[in-house]
Design a protein around this motif. Structure first.
Motif, PDB file in Angstrom:
ATOM      1  N   ARG A  36     102.525  15.234  -0.175  1.00  0.00           N
ATOM      2  CA  ARG A  36     101.146  14.210  -0.038  1.00  0.00           C
ATOM      3  C   ARG A  36     101.357  14.003   1.336  1.00  0.00           C
ATOM      4  N   PRO A  37     101.090  13.454   1.856  1.00  0.00           N
ATOM      5  CA  PRO A  37     101.914  12.197   3.095  1.00  0.00           C
ATOM      6  C   PRO A  37     101.383  11.507   2.810  1.00  0.00           C
ATOM      7  N   GLY A  38     101.808  10.375   2.413  1.00  0.00           N
ATOM      8  CA  GLY A  38     102.057   8.846   2.202  1.00  0.00           C
ATOM      9  C   GLY A  38     102.600   8.335   2.996  1.00  0.00           C
ATOM     10  N   MET A  39     104.025   8.298   3.270  1.00  0.00           N
ATOM     11  CA  MET A  39     105.140   7.921   4.148  1.00  0.00           C
ATOM     12  C   MET A  39     104.162   8.218   5.483  1.00  0.00           C
ATOM     13  N   GLU A  40     103.481   9.736   5.714  1.00  0.00           N
ATOM     14  CA  GLU A  40     103.133   9.943   7.641  1.00  0.00           C
ATOM     15  C   GLU A  40     101.745   8.868   7.297  1.00  0.00           C
ATOM     16  N   MET A  41     100.899   8.877   6.496  1.00  0.00           N
ATOM     17  CA  MET A  41      99.758   7.806   7.125  1.00  0.00           C
ATOM     18  C   MET A  41     100.325   6.808   7.606  1.00  0.00           C
ATOM     19  N   ALA A  42     101.649   5.927   6.883  1.00  0.00           N
ATOM     20  CA  ALA A  42     101.855   4.658   7.272  1.00  0.00           C
ATOM     21  C   ALA A  42     102.590   4.543   8.959  1.00  0.00           C
ATOM     22  N   GLY A  43     102.108   5.688   9.474  1.00  0.00           N
ATOM     23  CA  GLY A  43     103.135   6.458  10.685  1.00  0.00           C
ATOM     24  C   GLY A  43     104.739   7.223  10.762  1.00  0.00           C
ATOM     25  N   TYR A  44     104.942   7.022   9.619  1.00  0.00           N
ATOM     26  CA  TYR A  44     106.825   7.791   9.437  1.00  0.00           C
ATOM     27  C   TYR A  44     106.249   9.059   9.463  1.00  0.00           C
ATOM     28  N   PHE A  45     106.868   9.855  10.731  1.00  0.00           N
ATOM     29  CA  PHE A  45     106.997  11.185  11.108  1.00  0.00           C
ATOM     30  C   PHE A  45     107.853  12.339  11.209  1.00  0.00           C
ATOM     31  N   GLU A  70      92.261   3.565  16.511  1.00  0.00           N
ATOM     32  CA  GLU A  70      93.430   4.318  17.072  1.00  0.00           C
ATOM     33  C   GLU A  70      94.519   4.697  16.526  1.00  0.00           C
ATOM     34  N   GLU A  71      94.666   3.876  15.227  1.00  0.00           N
ATOM     35  CA  GLU A  71      96.250   4.209  14.236  1.00  0.00           C
ATOM     36  C   GLU A  71      95.863   5.993  13.334  1.00  0.00           C
ATOM     37  N   LYS A  72      94.191   5.882  12.830  1.00  0.00           N
ATOM     38  CA  LYS A  72      93.242   6.704  12.299  1.00  0.00           C
ATOM     39  C   LYS A  72      93.469   7.813  13.420  1.00  0.00           C
ATOM     40  N   LYS A  73      93.444   8.242  14.238  1.00  0.00           N
ATOM     41  CA  LYS A  73      93.212   9.087  15.877  1.00  0.00           C
ATOM     42  C   LYS A  73      95.145   9.382  15.250  1.00  0.00           C
ATOM     43  N   VAL A  77      95.951  13.528  14.394  1.00  0.00           N
ATOM     44  CA  VAL A  77      96.003  14.265  15.000  1.00  0.00           C
ATOM     45  C   VAL A  77      97.361  14.828  14.736  1.00  0.00           C
ATOM     46  N   ARG A  78      98.903  14.181  14.378  1.00  0.00           N
ATOM     47  CA  ARG A  78     100.273  14.050  14.140  1.00  0.00           C
ATOM     48  C   ARG A  78     100.252  14.697  12.528  1.00  0.00           C
ATOM     49  N   LEU A  79      99.477  14.493  12.053  1.00  0.00           N
ATOM     50  CA  LEU A  79      99.147  15.688  10.688  1.00  0.00           C
ATOM     51  C   LEU A  79      98.556  16.792  10.630  1.00  0.00           C
ATOM     52  N   ILE A 100      88.956  15.677  10.867  1.00  0.00           N
ATOM     53  CA  ILE A 100      88.536  16.927  11.331  1.00  0.00           C
ATOM     54  C   ILE A 100      88.403  17.180  12.394  1.00  0.00           C
ATOM     55  N   ASP A 101      88.413  16.322  13.805  1.00  0.00           N
ATOM     56  CA  ASP A 101      88.545  16.446  15.109  1.00  0.00           C
ATOM     57  C   ASP A 101      89.959  16.834  15.485  1.00  0.00           C
ATOM     58  N   ALA A 102      91.107  16.675  14.675  1.00  0.00           N
ATOM     59  CA  ALA A 102      92.592  17.121  15.382  1.00  0.00           C
ATOM     60  C   ALA A 102      92.736  18.170  14.131  1.00  0.00           C
ATOM     61  N   ALA A 103      91.904  18.582  12.884  1.00  0.00           N
ATOM     62  CA  ALA A 103      92.315  20.121  12.743  1.00  0.00           C
ATOM     63  C   ALA A 103      91.749  21.087  13.146  1.00  0.00           C
ATOM     64  N   ASN A 104      89.979  20.701  13.770  1.00  0.00           N
ATOM     65  CA  ASN A 104      89.469  22.292  14.165  1.00  0.00           C
ATOM     66  C   ASN A 104      90.513  22.060  16.002  1.00  0.00           C
ATOM     67  N   GLU A 105      91.277  21.089  16.914  1.00  0.00           N
ATOM     68  CA  GLU A 105      91.504  20.910  18.058  1.00  0.00           C
ATOM     69  C   GLU A 105      92.953  22.262  17.326  1.00  0.00           C
ATOM     70  N   VAL A 106      93.795  22.117  16.487  1.00  0.00           N
ATOM     71  CA  VAL A 106      94.389  23.182  16.316  1.00  0.00           C
ATOM     72  C   VAL A 106      94.445  24.058  15.216  1.00  0.00           C
ATOM     73  N   GLY A 107      92.913  24.611  14.553  1.00  0.00           N
ATOM     74  CA  GLY A 107      92.495  25.004  13.576  1.00  0.00           C
ATOM     75  C   GLY A 107      93.531  25.416  12.664  1.00  0.00           C
ATOM     76  N   VAL A 108      93.681  24.102  12.449  1.00  0.00           N
ATOM     77  CA  VAL A 108      94.051  23.710  11.124  1.00  0.00           C
ATOM     78  C   VAL A 108      92.533  23.576   9.421  1.00  0.00           C
TER      79      VAL A 108
END
Length: 312
Positions: A36-45, A70-73, A77-79, A100-108
């Motif tokens: 559950r990527p809560g930390m990732e939503m905050a930017g910690y990857f 900008e943060e949403k995109k 993209v990193r997720l 949807i855009d990020a997932a389609n870009e890498v096929g997730v």
């Protein structure tokens, strides 16, 4: 190990595929852990577990909605990486366009469920643990005897299948004959089942292959059973000393799990079905804290001790 992909999850949990099927790739899921990527939503990857299924619930998406465009995109993209097998949204939530855009870009594959986040996480984890559990195949017979899964092993022709047939006639249930597929679903838990090709079938030399469910009814078979006891059949060896009290307990190790193992000698006149049936009942008694062999040994020791005192 069975290959599991997001396509299997769609069929198992009636999930909805949100993004374009032409853009996605069904990558193998290699772990039952869900993130559950809560930390990732905050930017910690820094320690982002990209190979896990990513589960987004109301908490993650509520926080995501507060971010700048900008943060949403950037977050999505990193997720979504080439290693990510799937992103799942719970509670029927709408997927952000950035996802949807990020997932389609890498096929997730982006999937959606109406279940609550906790319930969905629990059910998907249990399903993946079962499917991804390490598996091996053993030559033998698996029977459900009074609720105890008894794995009967022995060399070819020693009488395993004939004994299994006798046990079925006595009201017990066949799980697998000849080949038993064994999975370690959890630590200390071994579950056996029959390969699909020979499910519910029993091979009796001189008679051929019989369908146990057709002959004895649906109550005579089980699709799978947890294994609690192993009984090894071997031809009687006059030179070998067999355990006569039941105090010695051998163990059979499969993966990281050990189960009690008994060796039963086979010779004409011995009713193996009855012996194995009683062994299963005795195994249940031992689990309830009743051990006849230990009680006998204790009584014998008391008698000897009293005899020694009488001498004095």
């Amino acid at each position: 190990m069975v290959k599991v992909t997001a396509e299997n999850l769609i069929e198992e949990f009636n999930l909805e595929l949100i993004n374009s099927e032409e853009e996605i790739a069904y990558r193998p899921i290699t772990t039952s852990d869900i993130s559950r990527p809560g930390m990732e939503m905050a930017g910690y990857f820094t320690y982002y577990p990209a190979k896990r299924i990513q589960l987004l619930g109301k908490t993650e998406l509520s926080f995501f909605s507060k971010l700048t465009n900008e943060e949403k995109k950037d977050r999505m993209v990193r997720l979504c990486t080439y290693d990510t097998p799937s992103v799942i949204l719970s509670r029927g939530l709408d997927a952000p366009e950035e996802l949807i855009d990020a997932a389609n870009e890498v096929g997730v594959p982006v999937l959606r469920s109406d279940m609550t986040t906790t319930r969905l996480s629990s059910q998907v984890t249990n399903y993946l643990e079962t499917q991804l559990a390490p598996m091996t195949a053993m030559h033998g017979v698996l029977i459900d005897i009074y609720g105890v899964g008894v794995l009967i092993t022995g060399s070819s022709g020693v009488g395993k299948s004939e004994t299994a047939l006798d046990l079925v006639r006595r009201g017990h249930r066949l799980v697998a004959d000849d080949s038993v597929e064994i999975k370690q679903e959890h630590d200390g838990v071994l579950v056996g089942q029959a390969p699909d090709l020979i499910k519910h079938l029993l091979e009796i030399r001189g008679l051929g292959i019989i369908n146990v469910m057709t002959l004895f009814g649906a109550g005579s078979v089980r699709n799978f059973k947890r294994i609690g006891l192993s009984i090894h059949l071997e031809l009687w060896d006059q030179k070998k000393q067999y355990d006569r009290l039941g105090l010695e307990e051998d163990m059979l190790k499969i993966f990281d799990t050990e189960i009690p193992k008994m060796t039963v000698p086979v010779r004409p006149g011995r009713n193996l079905a009855v012996i194995i049936e009683v062994a299963a009942m005795n195994f249940r008694l031992k689990r309830m804290g009743i051990n006849a062999a230990e009680e006998f040994t204790e009584k014998l020791a008391n008698v000897i001790e009293e005899g020694d005192r009488d001498e004095y």
